[in-house]
Write a protein that holds these residues in place. Structure first.
Motif, PDB file in Angstrom:
ATOM      1  N   THR A  44       0.831  -1.201   0.000  1.00 12.81           N
ATOM      2  CA  THR A  44       0.000   0.000   0.000  1.00 12.81           C
ATOM      3  C   THR A  44       0.866   1.251   0.000  1.00 12.81           C
ATOM      4  O   THR A  44       0.592   2.220  -0.707  1.00 12.81           O
ATOM      5  CB  THR A  44      -0.929  -0.011   1.233  1.00 12.81           C
ATOM      6  OG1 THR A  44      -1.753  -1.163   1.163  1.00 12.81           O
ATOM      7  CG2 THR A  44      -1.780   1.226   1.294  1.00 12.81           C
ATOM      8  N   GLU A  86      -6.827   1.002  -0.996  1.00 11.18           N
ATOM      9  CA  GLU A  86      -7.101  -0.145  -0.118  1.00 11.18           C
ATOM     10  C   GLU A  86      -8.360   0.138   0.701  1.00 11.18           C
ATOM     11  O   GLU A  86      -8.577   1.240   1.178  1.00 11.18           O
ATOM     12  CB  GLU A  86      -5.908  -0.345   0.813  1.00 11.18           C
ATOM     13  CG  GLU A  86      -6.042  -1.540   1.721  1.00 11.18           C
ATOM     14  CD  GLU A  86      -4.774  -1.760   2.549  1.00 11.18           C
ATOM     15  OE1 GLU A  86      -4.298  -2.878   2.573  1.00 11.18           O
ATOM     16  OE2 GLU A  86      -4.280  -0.788   3.149  1.00 11.18           O
ATOM     17  N   ASP A 162      -5.594  -1.668  -5.220  1.00  7.33           N
ATOM     18  CA  ASP A 162      -5.004  -2.145  -3.965  1.00  7.33           C
ATOM     19  C   ASP A 162      -5.940  -3.158  -3.316  1.00  7.33           C
ATOM     20  O   ASP A 162      -6.979  -2.789  -2.769  1.00  7.33           O
ATOM     21  CB  ASP A 162      -4.743  -0.967  -3.021  1.00  7.33           C
ATOM     22  CG  ASP A 162      -3.792  -1.351  -1.901  1.00  7.33           C
ATOM     23  OD1 ASP A 162      -3.619  -2.566  -1.660  1.00  7.33           O
ATOM     24  OD2 ASP A 162      -3.221  -0.443  -1.269  1.00  7.33           O
ATOM     25  N   GLU A 163      -5.568  -4.414  -3.388  1.00  4.61           N
ATOM     26  CA  GLU A 163      -6.337  -5.518  -2.802  1.00  4.61           C
ATOM     27  C   GLU A 163      -7.817  -5.475  -3.135  1.00  4.61           C
ATOM     28  O   GLU A 163      -8.668  -5.401  -2.243  1.00  4.61           O
ATOM     29  CB  GLU A 163      -6.143  -5.548  -1.274  1.00  4.61           C
ATOM     30  CG  GLU A 163      -4.696  -5.837  -0.927  1.00  4.61           C
ATOM     31  CD  GLU A 163      -4.545  -6.382   0.477  1.00  4.61           C
ATOM     32  OE1 GLU A 163      -5.403  -7.177   0.890  1.00  4.61           O
ATOM     33  OE2 GLU A 163      -3.563  -6.019   1.140  1.00  4.61           O
TER      34      GLU A 163
END
Ligand SMILES: Nc1ncnc2c1ncn2[C@@H]1O[C@H](COP(=O)(O)OP(=O)(O)OP(=O)(O)O)[C@@H](O)[C@H]1O
Ligand SMILES: [Mg+2]
Lengths: 238, 570
Positions: A44, A86, A162-163
């Motif tokens: 991140t 994220e 992000d994820e």
């Protein structure tokens, strides 16, 4: 031709804690590149630095051949680099449509934004059906779709996710991952951060493994998938 | 939301609960009693409350009671009788309960006022008791009547001409009541008039008529805005040449215009500015020191329009100087820094007297004797006669301030409905996410800060001439706090709400001077009650309402529908 995104000797610290230690990697035009690593590896942090939300202590970030590591975040978005953060970070009290419009904030072509709004609804029909609903009432998977749709609204050349699979059911995860491939086929370059190595590497043209702030492995997605170390550390196999 | 798109023409009365059979006639009897009592003498003493002592010649307060009784009659007839069609849309019983309560309170206060102003209850004449009993009857009747199920008000459609007519009637009523209330000499009458206004407002609110007004206002935005300004414009002509109320009205306008400017900073960008009054002050000081007053310290005397721009420019520059370092950090710091800035400004004005540095402000004495404005040969100090009505000094300033207020409102709404406005919403919601979306958070916050300061500076230049003097003690922290209170009370981020809040906070202390010792206590109490019962303010922007009532999904959809409607209209 140089890479679309190039990171050189990037170091990022929070006060005295150095979270990213002299990493270098690149993303070629049209590729899906995965960045995998365990909790706290610095994924991140890396993305936030690339999109201008954090400043590096040293190193360079080049986007389309130009340095962007000192450029303001809103300028970076305007240059065509979008970041779906994220935890999704949608605006819960705003409607779906307002969320999407905020994704297009950096743009100044209202007509183009309108068309892209429709493409977002094509990509995720559920967003179109519930365009008036406050985004906070969405399920996790729906919110992820909204977050991706929103990031796409800036018409990015490079999309950083992000994820995106965080907390999603296997089916929803498949849906998100197939959307990644779809976006790639439409010409968007993608930098994908994931903990779910299997899903991320399967679709990646190239991958990097980050461990406590350092890149320890790299290779094509397929190579990494069959790599022993990766299998042990990230796929839970022995 | 109901699933019925077009409601049937006839309401389904059959299924309605009937309540106690006695309730309805009881209410009717109450109405008759209130009206009959109001035609009789209320008070033995003819000197108080504008003379309520004459039989069959109702005084002003008695007429207010009659109006309230007639509203009760309409509600009763909507419950059962020729107006039942209305009853299908309006929550008549809830309205009647609110009315019964406020009317009883009104009559009770009348009795208290009579005995307080003369010597005790002995001075109350039978009429007063009769009306009081009538009010109580209405109250009892309302509680015996059943509450009912309602249709969705947003589906109510009436011909466009009727909607516009309603706006006109409403505006005329506002003008009339404002003129009447301001004309009341004694405090008790004024309080009773406020209770009357509260009663009407409560009925409109409880029956749901207010939500209809809201929808109508939404549909006829332009008409509403124009007629509101027309009413404001006509107000001085209702004053019959008297300047007393105009003096208050100009103060209200300065306060309202400044509050609207602060509303951009607080309501739109979500920045807490505790020293906003300093920007008003810098505008005022610029105008004062550049005026032709004998105490003015700057030799250059440009025309007033130039002075206005300089004053606003100085304020905006100060805003940028304060904002640049602080807007990068979190909100709490901003509150502290602006609070400090407000004090620094005041101390600077206090100390720039020639003893400590240059003489710019004459220190604590300030700049007195600022002459009246003269723009293009029009002297603001002279009495002008228009259409046979004398308009005094304050009326002149009133018109100028009205233009200023209109300008501030224009800036506010333009910003609010733009891309910039959407960026501010995003910053209020989640600053980090907004930044990731490409919203230049710092730039937008600085913009809000500078625009707010600019507008306050503009208002300040006019205020200096209107007051005729500036001094440091006019720009204390309390003033900033009042501006904020007006915004919170009225409804953050709204236009109508903040104008209302500003009017209430400026007008009440002027009319209720005998309360002045308890002024702060009362305002504190008012704010606490607001926070408890209606945290979104008197007039809530739909989005703010959502912030306080997040679980309400129907409301959320409504908010979005309205936004889309506005967008389509553009
Ligand atoms: N705001 C912060 N202040 C201080 N330290 C931080 C901050 N954010 C992250 N860190 C630290 O930096 C390191 C890297 O964090 P980062 O969030 O980049 O990891 P990650 O790879 O994204 O992990 P995850 O997969 O759990 O999201 C961690 O040790 C973390 O504790
Ligand atoms: Mg992470």
């Amino acid at each position: 031709m140089s890479a679309m995104l190039e990171v050189r000797d990037l170091e990022v610290a929070y006060g005295k804690i150095v979270a990213v230690k002299k990493i270098s990697f690149s993303v070629e035009q049209g590729q899906v590149v995965s960045l995998i690593g365990t909790n706290g590896a610095g994924k991140t942090t890396t993305l936030r630095t690339i999109s201008g939300l954090l400043r590096p202590t040293s190193g360079e970030v080049l986007f389309q051949g130009e340095r962007i590591d000192q450029v303001a975040a809103h300028d970076i978005v305007a240059r065509g680099l979008a970041h779906s953060p994220e935890g999704r970070r949608i605006f819960p009290r705003l409607s779906v449509e307002e969320n999407l419009l905020l994704g297009a904030f950096a743009r100044k072509d209202p007509a183009g934004v309108r068309t892209d709004l429709d493409s977002a609804y094509d990509l995720f029909p559920i967003l179109g059906e519930r365009r008036k609903q406050p985004a906070g009432t969405f399920s996790g998977g729906e919110q992820q779709m909204l977050a991706m749709g929103r990031a796409m609204m800036s018409r990015p050349k490079l999309l950083m996710l992000d994820e995106p699979s965080m907390g999603l059911s296997p089916i929803m995860m498949k849906r998100i991952m197939s959307t990644v491939s779809e976006l790639q086929s439409q010409g968007t370059t993608i930098l994908l951060v994931e903990q779910n190595a299997q899903a991320a590497l399967k679709r990646a043209d190239f991958g990097y493994v980050l461990e406590v702030g350092k890149i320890v492995l790299s290779g094509t997605g397929r190579d990494l998938l069959v790599n022993d170390e990766v299998r042990k550390a990230y796929l839970g196999e022995d | 939301m109901t699933d019925v798109k077009t409601p049937p023409a006839e309401p389904e009365t059959a299924a309605e609960p009937q309540g106690k059979p006695l309730a309805w006639p009881l209410g009717l009897a109450g109405v008759v009693l209130v009206i009959a009592g109001s035609f009789l003498s209320w008070s033995y003493d003819g000197q108080i409350l504008g003379d309520l002592s004459i039989n069959f010649y109702p005084g002003g307060l008695q007429i207010l009671a009659i109006i309230l009784a007639l509203i009760a009659l309409v509600l009763l007839l909507a419950e059962k009788g020729p107006l039942t069609k209305l009853g299908a849309w309006l929550d008549v019983t809830a309205g009647l309960r609110a009315l019964g309560l406020t009317l009883t309170l009104y009559m009770l206060l009348v009795l208290v006022a009579i005995s307080a102003d003369s010597d005790g209850l002995i001075n109350v004449n039978p009429g007063g008791y009769i009306s009081f009993a009538g009010a109580a009857l209405i109250l009892v009747s309302a509680w015996l009547l059943p509450l009912r199920q309602l249709r969705d008000m947003s589906e109510a459609r009436l011909p466009a001409w009727f909607e516009i007519l309603s706006i006109a009637v409403l505006m005329a009523a506002v003008l009339f009541v404002a003129a009447y209330a301001l004309g009341l000499e004694d405090a008790w009458s004024f309080i009773l008039c406020l209770v009357f206004i509260a009663a009407v407002a409560a009925v409109l609110f409880r029956t749901g008529a207010l939500s209809w007004v809201g929808h109508v206002a939404q549909r006829n935005r332009k008409v509403l805005t124009l007629s509101a300004f027309l009413v404001a414009f006509l107000f001085p002509f209702t004053q019959g040449g008297s300047d007393a109320n105009m003096s208050i009205a100009t103060q209200v306008l300065v306060f309202a215009a400044t509050a609207m400017g602060l509303n951009i900073v607080v309501g739109l960008a979500g920045l807490l500015d505790l020293g906003y009054i300093a920007f008003l002050g810098s505008g005022a000081y610029v105008a004062a020191t550049m005026s032709t007053s004998a105490f003015a310290t700057i030799g250059w005397k440009p025309p007033f329009l130039v002075v206005m721009l300089i004053g606003a420019g100085v304020a905006a520059t100060l805003g940028l100087i304060i904002g640049t370092p602080t807007l990068r950090v979190s909100g709490d710091y901003l509150a502290i820094v602006t609070l400090g800035f407000g004090e620094i400004f005041r101390f600077s004005m206090f100390n720039l007297d020639g003893n400590n540095g240059p003489n710019l402000t004459n220190g604590p004495n300030g700049v007195p004797g600022i002459p009246d404005l003269e723009i293009g040969g029009f002297n603001f100090g002279d009495v002008h006669t228009v259409a046979g009505i004398e308009l005094g000094r304050f009326s002149n300033y009133y018109f100028l301030l009205l233009i200023l207020t209109a300008f501030v409102i224009l800036v506010f709404s333009r910003l609010n409905n733009s891309r910039i406005g959407r960026g501010w919403v995003a910053i209020r919601e989640d600053e980090k996410a907004a930044e990731a979306m490409g919203v230049s958070t710092f730039g937008l916050k600085l913009l809000a800060f500078a625009v707010g300061a600019f507008l306050a500076g503009l208002a300040g230049t006019i205020k200096a001439h209107q007051d005729g003097a500036v001094s440091p003690d006019q720009y204390i922290f309390l003033e900033s706090a009042f501006l904020l209170a007006a915004i919170v009370l009225g409804g953050m981020g709204t236009i109508a709400g903040v104008l209302l809040g500003a009017t209430i906070l400026k007008l009440l202390p002027e009319k209720l001077r005998f309360f002045s010792e308890y002024r702060l206590l009362l305002f504190g109490l008012l704010l606490v009650l607001m926070m408890r019962f209606r945290p979104e303010g008197l007039v809530a922007s739909r989005r703010r309402q959502l912030e306080f009532h997040e679980e309400d999904e129907a409301l959320a959809v409504e908010v979005e529908e309205e936004r889309l409607a506005v967008e389509e209209a553009k």
